[in-house]
Every structure is written in structure tokens, then in C-alpha cells.
Enzyme design. Structure first.
Site, PDB file in Angstrom:
ATOM      1  N   CYS A 287       0.817  -1.088   0.003  1.00 37.58           N
ATOM      2  CA  CYS A 287      -0.100  -0.036   0.023  1.00 37.58           C
ATOM      3  C   CYS A 287       0.800   1.200   0.233  1.00 37.58           C
ATOM      4  O   CYS A 287       1.630   1.556   0.775  1.00 37.58           O
ATOM      5  CB  CYS A 287      -0.804   0.055   1.219  1.00 37.58           C
ATOM      6  SG  CYS A 287      -1.644   1.553   1.362  1.00 37.58           S
TER       7      CYS A 287
ATOM      8  N   HIS B  15     -12.823   6.144  -2.446  1.00 39.86           N
ATOM      9  CA  HIS B  15     -11.777   5.315  -1.957  1.00 39.86           C
ATOM     10  C   HIS B  15     -12.045   3.717  -2.470  1.00 39.86           C
ATOM     11  O   HIS B  15     -11.102   2.770  -2.515  1.00 39.86           O
ATOM     12  CB  HIS B  15     -11.651   5.240  -0.416  1.00 39.86           C
ATOM     13  CG  HIS B  15     -10.196   4.783   0.209  1.00 39.86           C
ATOM     14  ND1 HIS B  15      -9.180   5.375  -0.414  1.00 39.86           N
ATOM     15  CD2 HIS B  15      -9.973   4.096   1.235  1.00 39.86           C
ATOM     16  CE1 HIS B  15      -8.141   4.724   0.340  1.00 39.86           C
ATOM     17  NE2 HIS B  15      -8.685   3.956   1.202  1.00 39.86           N
TER      18      HIS B  15
ATOM     19  N   TYR C  98      -9.710  -0.002  -4.950  1.00 36.68           N
ATOM     20  CA  TYR C  98      -9.282  -1.317  -4.787  1.00 36.68           C
ATOM     21  C   TYR C  98      -9.142  -2.256  -5.950  1.00 36.68           C
ATOM     22  O   TYR C  98      -8.141  -3.174  -5.684  1.00 36.68           O
ATOM     23  CB  TYR C  98     -10.146  -1.899  -3.501  1.00 36.68           C
ATOM     24  CG  TYR C  98      -9.803  -1.407  -2.200  1.00 36.68           C
ATOM     25  CD1 TYR C  98      -9.639  -0.096  -1.887  1.00 36.68           C
ATOM     26  CD2 TYR C  98      -9.651  -2.293  -1.034  1.00 36.68           C
ATOM     27  CE1 TYR C  98      -9.189   0.313  -0.690  1.00 36.68           C
ATOM     28  CE2 TYR C  98      -8.941  -2.115  -0.053  1.00 36.68           C
ATOM     29  CZ  TYR C  98      -8.787  -0.669   0.358  1.00 36.68           C
ATOM     30  OH  TYR C  98      -8.601  -0.155   1.545  1.00 36.68           O
TER      31      TYR C  98
ATOM     32  N   CYS D 295      -5.195  -0.866  -7.063  1.00 36.45           N
ATOM     33  CA  CYS D 295      -4.002  -1.172  -6.027  1.00 36.45           C
ATOM     34  C   CYS D 295      -3.993  -2.555  -5.729  1.00 36.45           C
ATOM     35  O   CYS D 295      -2.940  -3.186  -5.828  1.00 36.45           O
ATOM     36  CB  CYS D 295      -3.960  -0.191  -4.747  1.00 36.45           C
ATOM     37  SG  CYS D 295      -5.216  -0.754  -3.337  1.00 36.45           S
TER      38      CYS D 295
HETATM   39 FE1  SF4 Z   1      -3.284   1.709   0.181  1.00 32.40          FE
HETATM   40 FE2  SF4 Z   1      -4.829   1.059  -1.828  1.00 32.40          FE
HETATM   41 FE3  SF4 Z   1      -6.013   2.658   0.064  1.00 32.40          FE
HETATM   42 FE4  SF4 Z   1      -4.325   3.528  -1.796  1.00 32.40          FE
HETATM   43  S1  SF4 Z   1      -6.330   2.815  -2.006  1.00 32.40           S
HETATM   44  S2  SF4 Z   1      -4.372   3.797   0.358  1.00 32.40           S
HETATM   45  S3  SF4 Z   1      -3.012   1.858  -2.051  1.00 32.40           S
HETATM   46  S4  SF4 Z   1      -5.094   0.250   0.316  1.00 32.40           S
HETATM   47 FE    FE Z   2      -6.744   2.022   3.491  1.00 29.69          FE
END
Ligand code: SF4
Ligand code: FE
Length: 493
Positions: A100, A294, A298, A301
Site C-alpha cells: 500500500c 476510496h 481497490y 492497487c
Molecule cells: Fe493503500 Fe490501496 Fe488504500 Fe491506496 S487505495 S491507500 S494503496 S489500500
Molecule cells: Fe486503506
């Protein structure tokens, strides 16, 4: 951009005088402390990529505020193309770090707050939007990393913010002054908290009229007096000791985000940095938009991580001599399939993006929630398949100290070898990488990051448009539409 390179980023963090604790002691330099350094390096890749000609188009954008080239992590999405580029950027970063890289939380907070402050001003005649734009132009110009601080401790979950025995269980305004606010409370699970320059504070849930003091959006530098951070423990974090280059699995980037508790003990926030103060009716939109942005990440990432894991397992089966077995190929195929399915949802929710009145683009919230919800299952299934294919040695491997020992090294090398011609050390390194990506903290993030699975199910049900679906069924069954039972209309945008 003032902070241009990964090195500039590390230097800027060394100048920051923020209070970070870990295992009861203060960390003086998060860029060098073994517990935090890997996460700092992962975030630094977001800076490095902006200078890489191959990825510049994904990693940078043109600011609509200043017309200058900025990091995409400080950009307000202005189109569907911007939303899609974000997903692609996150996948590349997941592939390059296997971890991450933390900087998306602030980006999503920026995008949610931008559109909502615009709407508050239109309705209430406030000037939050202009303030927010001034702050954002500063963030873009300096190229700062922002942590989006949303999740409150919440105390007794059966009670709302204003009914808690301890009123600080939700971050709140404890004093209003002419020149600003004083806030108290805490934010938990703050990904990238200890290596961000700024904290963007937002309410954790929709607030009612009784909770005006809890309806606050504001930004402060991470080293503001009264702010204390406590860095969390992670599975196998003792292996992050700088001497353990193999056993940590992902020695450069750590493999997970790096989360902290951020406590705010009567912290003063100047008026210029306050972007919501008591407008409870807008808290729902803010939380809802932040969560959707957000959750849309997913399939970016985590798909990047699944790419790495799939590559690791495939290589391991090659050097163990099992790659050609049909069940192995089938399981690797399933891993690829699950990864690309996750990616599809993120691309789809971006492709179905829509402009808010401020001009900032939102993702399609249903598809974003579906995508994140799939991550809570698929990432686990991919990890299960990886552990299955890797074999039991993941759990029984001796340490790298035994591998390097004069007394035992020859035995470890001999009895943990695979096909002839490949150094045992390679098999061990890949095994450790798989171990670090399939265990403990890494998967918890997929489950609860961007909201726990139930939070997605609530949104999926709300957005499911059941009255329309009932109408479709009744039309085909020959039932008159006026006899429909009233079903709550759930579309929220
Ligand atoms: Fe981490 Fe993925 Fe959240 Fe970005 S979207 S902060 S890479 S878990
Ligand atoms: Fe997170």
C-alpha cells in the site's frame, strides 16, 4: 512542484517535527526507523513515478486551479478520463511496490471535500469552497502528501456521537474562537498518517442536528501542537529490522500500509483551514463520496498486488518443478481471473463517472461498492490459491540467520532446494514474499480498508433501486403497476 523527487519527499519528512510513537518510544525520523521506513519508501514511489517518462501521463495532471503540472495525488478529477487514469496509476504502483503506497486516502478526501464545500456554500452562503481551493493550491504547489482522516474510535457503537459517555469518541469542536476552532478526539487506522505532511479531517458518519460540534472538516499540518501519532503493530514487524533482508518478504516496501492512531488534544485550527463547521446536512454526502472514491481504488492497487502475487507463485512453481501440472495452471488462471475481475469494477465505476455541480467528477457509487466488496473476497481467495500452490514450506522455513550460518547454512541450502541450477536462496526469497503478501495485516487491509464489507452491503442495498426491479418483474408477470407495494427510493445521487 516543490517536492519533486522521492529523495525530496524523504528530506521533507525529516524536516517535519511531528510526534510519532512506536512500542512506547518516540520515533525521531520516520524515514530511517525500521518500523516506518518501508512505508515511507512505498509512498515515495508516488513521487518517483511522476518523473518517469513512461508513467508521467498517469502520475501527473494539469491543475484546473493554476494550470500547472501537478501530482495526480493532489488533483481534482475533471473527467471520466481522470478517474480511469487514477485506477491505472494505482495498479502500476501496486505492481511496483507490492504494498500500500498510502497516498490515495488524501486524494479521495480532497475530491470529496472539494465538491461538498462547493455545495455547502451554494446553500448556506459560506465561503468554505474558496478557502478549500486556496489550501488545495498550496498542497498542489508544494506537492504535499495528505492523510485523509475519517475513522473515529466510535466508543459504544449503539450510540451516536452526541450520546457517548465519553464525548471525545468522535472528533469534535470543543471551542469556537473568532480566528478558528479547537478540536479534540482521535482518528484510527490512519494509513500513511506518520509520513504525510498534512491531515485532512472529516466526519466519520452522517451527523444529525444534535451533533453539530462533530460536523467538522478542516486541515492542519502534521506537526501542529497537540497532535500525537501512535504507529500500529503489524504481523511479523520484528522482521522489518534492517538486518532482515529476506525474512521480511518485501524488505523495500514492507507489503502493507503502515497505520497510526492520530490523537488531537485540543488542537487549534485557524479559520482559513476550516471547511465545514456544523453543517450536519452535508456530512452524509461527504462520507458517501469519500467512501465511494476510496472503494473505487481497490481494483487498482489490489489488482497490482495480485499481479505481483501471481508472478511470485508462478515463478515458485517453476523453480519447484510443479508449473506444468494442470491443476497448477488452472489455479494460476483463477488468480489472474480474480485480479482482472477486480480491475473491471474499478474501471467500470470510473467509466460511469459523473460531474458534481462543482465540476469535480464522482465515480459510479454502486460499481465502486461492488468492486470493493469483491476485494474483501477475491484477495483472500487469491491468497488461498497462492498458499496452496506455494506449499507448506511457507510455514516452516528456517530464518535467514540459519541460511547464512556456518553451522546450518549448508543444511538449509540442501534441503530447501528446488529444481537443479536455481539457488535455494531464490526459492526462499520468493516464498517469503508470498508469505508476507498472504498473511496477517496485508489481508486485513483488503477486508476493512475503505470500510468493512457490511458498509458496502448497506450501500449496495440502498443503491439497488429495488422499486425499479420490482416494476420490471411485475411488468413481465402481468401485474398492474399501481398495485406495487411502496419501496423506499434509494438512489442517492
Ligand atoms: Fe493503500 Fe490501496 Fe488504500 Fe491506496 S487505495 S491507500 S494503496 S489500500
Ligand atoms: Fe486503506
Amino acid at each position: 512542484m516543490k517536492i519533486k523527487t522521492a529523495q525530496d519527499y524523504l528530506k521533507s519528512l525529516r524536516k517535519l517535527d511531528h510526534k510519532v510513537y512506536y512500542k512506547g518510544k518516540r520515533i525521531k525520523d520516520v524515514t530511517r526507523h525500521p518500523a516506518t521506513a518501508p512505508h515511507v519508501r512505498a509512498a515515495a514511489v508516488t513521487y518517483a513515478l511522476a518523473n518517469d517518462p513512461e508513467y508521467k501521463d498517469l502520475a501527473t495532471a494539469v491543475s484546473h486551479l493554476t494550470g500547472k503540472t501537478i501530482s495526480r495525488f493532489t488533483h481534482v478529477h475533471r473527467s471520466v478520463e481522470d478517474l480511469i487514469k487514477k485506477v491505472k496509476l494505482l495498479r502500476v504502483l501496486g505492481q511496483k511496490t507490492g504494498s500500500c503506497f498510502q497516498r490515495c486516502v488524501g486524494l479521495d478526501g480532497i475530491n470529496a471535500a472539494y465538491s461538498v464545500t462547493y455545495e455547502i456554500d451554494r446553500k448556506c452562503g459560506t465561503d468554505y469552497f474558496e478557502r478549500f481551493k486556496r489550501w488545495l493550491a498550496y498542497i498542489q504547489e508544494e506537492n504535499l502528501m495528505v492523510v485523509g482522516a475519517m475513522t473515529d474510535p466510535k466508543g459504544d457503537r449503539s450510540k451516536g456521537p452526541a450520546e457517548q459517555v465519553d464525548p471525545d469518541q468522535y472528533l469534535r469542536i470543543v471551542e469556537r474562537r473568532d480566528n478558528g476552532l479547537v478540536i479534540r478526539g482521535a482518528k484510527l487506522h490512519m494509513t500513511g498518517g506518520v509520513n504525510s505532511h498534512e491531515i485532512l479531517i472529516m466526519p466519520t458518519t452522517a451527523m444529525d442536528e444534535k451533533s453539530k460540534d462533530y460536523a467538522v472538516v478542516c486541515a492542519i499540518p502534521a506537526d501542529t501542537p497537540g497532535v500525537t501519532m501512535i504507529f500500529g503493530r503489524q504481523a511479523n514487524d520484528d522482521r522489518k529490522d534492517n538486518r532482515e533482508r529476506i525474512d521480511s518478504g518485501n524488505p523495500l516496501f514492507g507489503g502493507v500500509g503502515g497505520e497510526a492512531v492520530i490523537a488531537f488534544e485540543d488542537v487549534f485550527v485557524p479559520r482559513e483551514r476550516v471547511f465545514m463547521d456544523g453543517e450536519t446536512e452535508f456530512t452524509n454526502a461527504l462520507v458517501y463520496r469519500f467512501a465511494a472514491h476510496h472503494r473505487a481504488n481497490y481494483g487498482g492497487c489490489k489488482t497490482g498486488l495480485i499481479d505481483v502475487l501471481t508472478g511470485a507463485v508462478t515463478y515458485l512453481t517453476q523453480i519447484q518443478g510443479t508449473a506444468k501440472a494442470s491443476h497448477v495452471r488452472d489455479k494460476v488462471t483463477e488468480m489472474i481471473h480474480l485480479g482482472e475481475t477486480l480491475y473491471s469494477s474499478s474501471i467500470a465505476c470510473a467509466a460511469e463517472g459523473w460531474p458534481t455541480p462543482s465540476g469535480a467528477y464522482m465515480v459510479d457509487t454502486m460499481l465502486a461498492n461492488v468492486g470493493k466488496h469483491n476485494a474483501t473476497r477475491f484477495h483472500f481467495e487469491v491468497a488461498r490459491l497462492a498458499a496452496d500452490l506455494a506449499g507448506g514450506f511457507l510455514a516452516t522455513l528456517p530464518s535467514e540467520y540459519d541460511l547464512n550460518s556456518e553451522e546450518t547454512g549448508h543444511l538449509v541450502k540442501k534441503y530447501f532446494s528446488g529444481v537443479a541450477g536455481i539457488a535455494t536462496e531464490e526459492r526462499i526469497k520468493i516464498g517469503r514474499l508470498i508469505e508476507s503478501m498472504t498473511g496477517g495485516t496485508a489481508l486485513v487491509e483488503s477486508m476493512h480498508g475503505a470500510g468493512s464489507p457490511q458498509a458496502q452491503r448497506v450501500m449496495i442495498f440502498r443503491e439497488g433501486n429495488l422499486d425499479k426491479k420490482i416494476k420490471l418483474a411485475k411488468a413481465l408477470a402481468g401485474i398492474a403497476p399501481e398495485r406495487s407495494r411502496k419501496v423506499r427510493k434509494n438512489r442517492m445521487h
